[in-house]
Design a protein around this motif. Structure first.
Motif, PDB file in Angstrom:
ATOM      1  N   ASP A   1      14.355   5.829  -1.918  1.00  0.00           N
ATOM      2  CA  ASP A   1      13.991   6.013  -0.266  1.00  0.00           C
ATOM      3  C   ASP A   1      12.954   4.916   0.319  1.00  0.00           C
ATOM      4  OD1 ASP A   1      15.719   8.288  -0.779  1.00  0.00           O
ATOM      5  OD2 ASP A   1      13.849   9.644  -0.796  1.00  0.00           O
ATOM      6  N   PHE A   2      12.465   3.872  -0.380  1.00  0.00           N
ATOM      7  CA  PHE A   2      11.717   3.071   0.189  1.00  0.00           C
ATOM      8  C   PHE A   2      12.338   2.121   0.959  1.00  0.00           C
ATOM      9  CE2 PHE A   2       9.203  -0.857   0.027  1.00  0.00           C
ATOM     10  CZ  PHE A   2       7.760  -0.434   0.194  1.00  0.00           C
ATOM     11  N   ASP A   3      12.107   2.230   2.351  1.00  0.00           N
ATOM     12  CA  ASP A   3      12.799   1.294   3.162  1.00  0.00           C
ATOM     13  C   ASP A   3      12.310  -0.141   3.699  1.00  0.00           C
ATOM     14  OD1 ASP A   3      14.792   3.237   3.369  1.00  0.00           O
ATOM     15  OD2 ASP A   3      14.006   4.322   4.725  1.00  0.00           O
ATOM     16  N   LEU A   4      11.137  -0.463   3.136  1.00  0.00           N
ATOM     17  CA  LEU A   4      10.587  -1.522   3.653  1.00  0.00           C
ATOM     18  C   LEU A   4      11.049  -2.977   3.067  1.00  0.00           C
ATOM     19  CD1 LEU A   4       7.089  -0.217   4.200  1.00  0.00           C
ATOM     20  CD2 LEU A   4       8.877  -0.385   5.739  1.00  0.00           C
ATOM     21  N   CYS A   5      11.826  -2.910   2.007  1.00  0.00           N
ATOM     22  CA  CYS A   5      12.425  -3.796   1.455  1.00  0.00           C
ATOM     23  C   CYS A   5      13.664  -4.318   1.763  1.00  0.00           C
ATOM     24  CB  CYS A   5      12.321  -3.714  -0.268  1.00  0.00           C
ATOM     25  SG  CYS A   5      13.200  -5.109  -1.168  1.00  0.00           S
ATOM     26  N   GLU A   6      13.651  -5.553   2.298  1.00  0.00           N
ATOM     27  CA  GLU A   6      14.982  -5.862   2.922  1.00  0.00           C
ATOM     28  C   GLU A   6      16.224  -5.891   1.975  1.00  0.00           C
ATOM     29  OE1 GLU A   6      15.661  -6.645   6.340  1.00  0.00           O
ATOM     30  OE2 GLU A   6      13.603  -5.723   6.600  1.00  0.00           O
ATOM     31  N   LEU A   7      16.046  -6.175   0.802  1.00  0.00           N
ATOM     32  CA  LEU A   7      17.072  -6.419  -0.278  1.00  0.00           C
ATOM     33  C   LEU A   7      17.879  -5.086  -0.301  1.00  0.00           C
ATOM     34  CD1 LEU A   7      15.153  -7.818  -3.265  1.00  0.00           C
ATOM     35  CD2 LEU A   7      16.788  -9.205  -1.703  1.00  0.00           C
ATOM     36  N   LYS A   8      17.342  -3.706   0.101  1.00  0.00           N
ATOM     37  CA  LYS A   8      17.913  -2.720  -0.029  1.00  0.00           C
ATOM     38  C   LYS A   8      19.187  -2.706   1.215  1.00  0.00           C
ATOM     39  CE  LYS A   8      17.135   2.255   1.014  1.00  0.00           C
ATOM     40  NZ  LYS A   8      16.108   3.502   1.309  1.00  0.00           N
TER      41      LYS A   8
ATOM     42  N   ILE B   1       8.676  -8.983  -4.987  1.00  0.00           N
ATOM     43  CA  ILE B   1       8.012  -8.355  -6.107  1.00  0.00           C
ATOM     44  C   ILE B   1       6.845  -7.939  -6.092  1.00  0.00           C
ATOM     45  CG2 ILE B   1       6.902  -9.330  -8.276  1.00  0.00           C
ATOM     46  CD1 ILE B   1       8.775 -11.944  -8.154  1.00  0.00           C
ATOM     47  N   ALA B   2       5.933  -8.260  -4.897  1.00  0.00           N
ATOM     48  CA  ALA B   2       4.668  -7.434  -4.945  1.00  0.00           C
ATOM     49  C   ALA B   2       4.808  -6.060  -4.328  1.00  0.00           C
ATOM     50  CB  ALA B   2       3.850  -8.277  -3.778  1.00  0.00           C
ATOM     51  N   MET B   3       5.863  -5.953  -3.536  1.00  0.00           N
ATOM     52  CA  MET B   3       5.957  -4.416  -3.035  1.00  0.00           C
ATOM     53  C   MET B   3       6.640  -3.664  -4.053  1.00  0.00           C
ATOM     54  SD  MET B   3       9.034  -4.692   0.080  1.00  0.00           S
ATOM     55  CE  MET B   3       8.162  -6.212   0.799  1.00  0.00           C
ATOM     56  N   MET B   4       7.437  -4.086  -5.025  1.00  0.00           N
ATOM     57  CA  MET B   4       8.235  -3.274  -5.987  1.00  0.00           C
ATOM     58  C   MET B   4       7.030  -3.089  -7.380  1.00  0.00           C
ATOM     59  SD  MET B   4      11.019  -2.376  -5.007  1.00  0.00           S
ATOM     60  CE  MET B   4      10.312  -2.074  -3.465  1.00  0.00           C
ATOM     61  N   LEU B   5       6.131  -3.935  -7.420  1.00  0.00           N
ATOM     62  CA  LEU B   5       5.207  -3.954  -8.668  1.00  0.00           C
ATOM     63  C   LEU B   5       4.462  -2.684  -8.752  1.00  0.00           C
ATOM     64  CD1 LEU B   5       4.414  -5.547 -10.946  1.00  0.00           C
ATOM     65  CD2 LEU B   5       2.623  -6.444  -9.690  1.00  0.00           C
TER      66      LEU B   5
ATOM     67  N   ALA C   1       1.062  -1.147  -0.191  1.00  0.00           N
ATOM     68  CA  ALA C   1       0.106  -0.033   0.090  1.00  0.00           C
ATOM     69  C   ALA C   1       0.963   1.278  -0.048  1.00  0.00           C
ATOM     70  CB  ALA C   1      -0.944   0.249   1.158  1.00  0.00           C
ATOM     71  N   LEU C   2       1.984   1.237   0.784  1.00  0.00           N
ATOM     72  CA  LEU C   2       2.663   2.511   0.940  1.00  0.00           C
ATOM     73  C   LEU C   2       3.489   2.567  -0.551  1.00  0.00           C
ATOM     74  CD1 LEU C   2       4.232   4.613   2.177  1.00  0.00           C
ATOM     75  CD2 LEU C   2       5.985   2.965   3.160  1.00  0.00           C
ATOM     76  N   ALA C   3       3.906   1.493  -1.186  1.00  0.00           N
ATOM     77  CA  ALA C   3       4.606   1.506  -2.478  1.00  0.00           C
ATOM     78  C   ALA C   3       3.731   2.189  -3.504  1.00  0.00           C
ATOM     79  CB  ALA C   3       5.057   0.198  -2.887  1.00  0.00           C
ATOM     80  N   ARG C   4       2.456   1.675  -3.327  1.00  0.00           N
ATOM     81  CA  ARG C   4       1.647   2.249  -4.341  1.00  0.00           C
ATOM     82  C   ARG C   4       1.086   3.622  -4.179  1.00  0.00           C
ATOM     83  NH1 ARG C   4      -2.258  -1.135  -3.064  1.00  0.00           N
ATOM     84  NH2 ARG C   4      -1.601  -2.750  -4.415  1.00  0.00           N
ATOM     85  N   ARG C   5       1.150   4.386  -3.155  1.00  0.00           N
ATOM     86  CA  ARG C   5       1.092   5.895  -2.895  1.00  0.00           C
ATOM     87  C   ARG C   5       2.099   6.552  -3.093  1.00  0.00           C
ATOM     88  NH1 ARG C   5      -0.832   3.771   2.497  1.00  0.00           N
ATOM     89  NH2 ARG C   5       0.955   4.575   3.416  1.00  0.00           N
ATOM     90  N   LEU C   6       3.303   5.922  -2.799  1.00  0.00           N
ATOM     91  CA  LEU C   6       4.511   6.451  -3.282  1.00  0.00           C
ATOM     92  C   LEU C   6       4.531   6.656  -4.886  1.00  0.00           C
ATOM     93  CD1 LEU C   6       7.036   5.103  -0.961  1.00  0.00           C
ATOM     94  CD2 LEU C   6       5.981   7.473  -0.654  1.00  0.00           C
ATOM     95  N   ALA C   7       4.541   5.569  -5.405  1.00  0.00           N
ATOM     96  CA  ALA C   7       4.453   5.618  -7.046  1.00  0.00           C
ATOM     97  C   ALA C   7       3.480   6.252  -7.518  1.00  0.00           C
ATOM     98  CB  ALA C   7       4.202   3.960  -7.355  1.00  0.00           C
ATOM     99  N   ALA C   8       2.306   6.394  -7.197  1.00  0.00           N
ATOM    100  CA  ALA C   8       1.040   7.066  -7.876  1.00  0.00           C
ATOM    101  C   ALA C   8       1.440   8.834  -7.592  1.00  0.00           C
ATOM    102  CB  ALA C   8      -0.137   6.809  -7.074  1.00  0.00           C
ATOM    103  N   ALA C   9       2.166   9.079  -6.556  1.00  0.00           N
ATOM    104  CA  ALA C   9       2.308  10.587  -6.405  1.00  0.00           C
ATOM    105  C   ALA C   9       3.567  11.111  -7.250  1.00  0.00           C
ATOM    106  CB  ALA C   9       2.915  10.700  -4.943  1.00  0.00           C
ATOM    107  N   ALA C  10       4.298  10.134  -7.876  1.00  0.00           N
ATOM    108  CA  ALA C  10       5.452  10.633  -8.671  1.00  0.00           C
ATOM    109  C   ALA C  10       5.051  11.190  -9.874  1.00  0.00           C
ATOM    110  CB  ALA C  10       6.484   9.383  -8.845  1.00  0.00           C
ATOM    111  N   PRO C  11       5.278  12.470 -10.262  1.00  0.00           N
ATOM    112  CA  PRO C  11       5.071  12.940 -11.278  1.00  0.00           C
ATOM    113  C   PRO C  11       5.825  12.681 -12.698  1.00  0.00           C
ATOM    114  CG  PRO C  11       6.207  14.911 -10.047  1.00  0.00           C
ATOM    115  CD  PRO C  11       6.184  13.413  -9.287  1.00  0.00           C
ATOM    116  N   ASP C  12       7.223  12.466 -12.544  1.00  0.00           N
ATOM    117  CA  ASP C  12       8.255  11.871 -13.619  1.00  0.00           C
ATOM    118  C   ASP C  12       8.973  10.738 -12.885  1.00  0.00           C
ATOM    119  OD1 ASP C  12      10.004  13.246 -12.050  1.00  0.00           O
ATOM    120  OD2 ASP C  12       9.490  15.252 -12.833  1.00  0.00           O
ATOM    121  N   LEU C  13       9.865  10.424 -14.144  1.00  0.00           N
ATOM    122  CA  LEU C  13      10.825   9.359 -13.634  1.00  0.00           C
ATOM    123  C   LEU C  13      11.645   9.648 -12.651  1.00  0.00           C
ATOM    124  CD1 LEU C  13      11.346   8.090 -17.435  1.00  0.00           C
ATOM    125  CD2 LEU C  13      10.149   6.954 -15.675  1.00  0.00           C
ATOM    126  N   GLY C  14      12.083  11.042 -12.627  1.00  0.00           N
ATOM    127  CA  GLY C  14      13.372  11.439 -11.556  1.00  0.00           C
ATOM    128  C   GLY C  14      12.509  11.219 -10.369  1.00  0.00           C
TER     129      GLY C  14
END
Length: 263
Positions: A88-95, A179-183, A67-80
């Protein structure tokens, strides 16, 4: 007044207690452990209500990564902005274990966008997707049909990314939760890059966007995802391990070339 014990008497009493099994002195006076009433009550520890002076507030629920990833992605106006939000997404342990954040390479706005699985060792070191042996093979494959990631012309350019932006440990297969949180970021990435055609290389991107991972059966068959034509293909890393599959990869490249000429 009672006289104090002399040294020898006190020593004898201590040795007698040791012989009886005493190992340490805890209290100033002996306690009869058979007398329940002599036991000290457990100390009172004030709970959250007593500490706060009112009803205890419930612990905050853990954030939902998807849900957090969805909100952050939707709010991004451009690729940058999208790259910054995903980095800055900190909930993925791979980071935590990755050296680099690997977002994309090539030309945004290109007609073709390629999605792979995740960065490998070379990609993690350089911070770019598809730069190892598999990436070098991909560049040769694209050149064979007149495409290049560095081409300034959108008609010949290619834009490249992965489902995951961080390298999994030991290049293991990404987990479903990762995969689900990055989708949501991937879907927004495709929307902002606006390619005409998506090429999904390998099982992981096909599973993420098509819900199918049988790449040997679905490769070369045009389908649709995210409102765009999709061509599943073998990952170049697979072609390095299985040279006999290069014939099928060449057929898929010709199908991609023909589709670009038609549109």
């Amino acid at each position: 007044m009672e006289s104090a014990l002399d040294f020898f008497t006190a020593k004898a009493l201590l040795e007698w207690q040791i012989d009886l099994g005493a190992t340490e002195a805890i209290l100033d006076a002996p306690v009869n452990r058979y007398d329940v009433g002599a036991r000290s009550p457990a100390p009172h520890v004030p709970g959250p209500t007593a500490i706060a002076g009112g009803p205890a507030e419930p612990m905050p629920a853990a954030p939902d990564p998807v849900a957090l990833a969805r909100r952050l992605a939707a709010a991004a106006p451009d690729l940058g902005a999208l790259a910054e939000a995903q980095q800055d997404f900190d909930l993925c342990e791979l980071k935590k274990g990755a050296r680099s954040f690997v977002f994309a390479d090539g030309t945004p706005g290109a007609r073709v966008m390629i999605l792979g699985e995740a960065p490998g060792r070379d990609e993690d070191l350089q911070g770019r997707p598809f730069v190892g042996r598999a990436g070098q093979l991909l560049d040769r494959m694209l050149a064979a049909i007149g495409l290049a990631r560095a081409a300034p012309d959108p008609d010949r350019a290619v834009y490249i990314s992965n489902i995951l932006p961080w390298r999994p440990p030991q290049n293991r297969k990404p987990e479903a939760s990762e995969i689900a949180m990055m989708l949501p970021f991937v879907e927004r990435h495709v929307e902002l890059a606006a390619p005409e055609i998506l090429v999904l290389m390998g099982n992981t991107p096909c599973g993420a966007l098509l819900g199918r991972e049988a790449i040997s059966r679905i490769r070369g068959t045009w389908t649709e995802a995210l409102g765009r034509p999709v061509l599943p293909m073998f990952h170049p890393a697979y072609l390095l391990r299985t040279p006999q599959a290069k014939r099928d990869a060449w057929a898929d490249l010709l199908a991609l070339q023909a589709r670009l000429r038609e549109t």
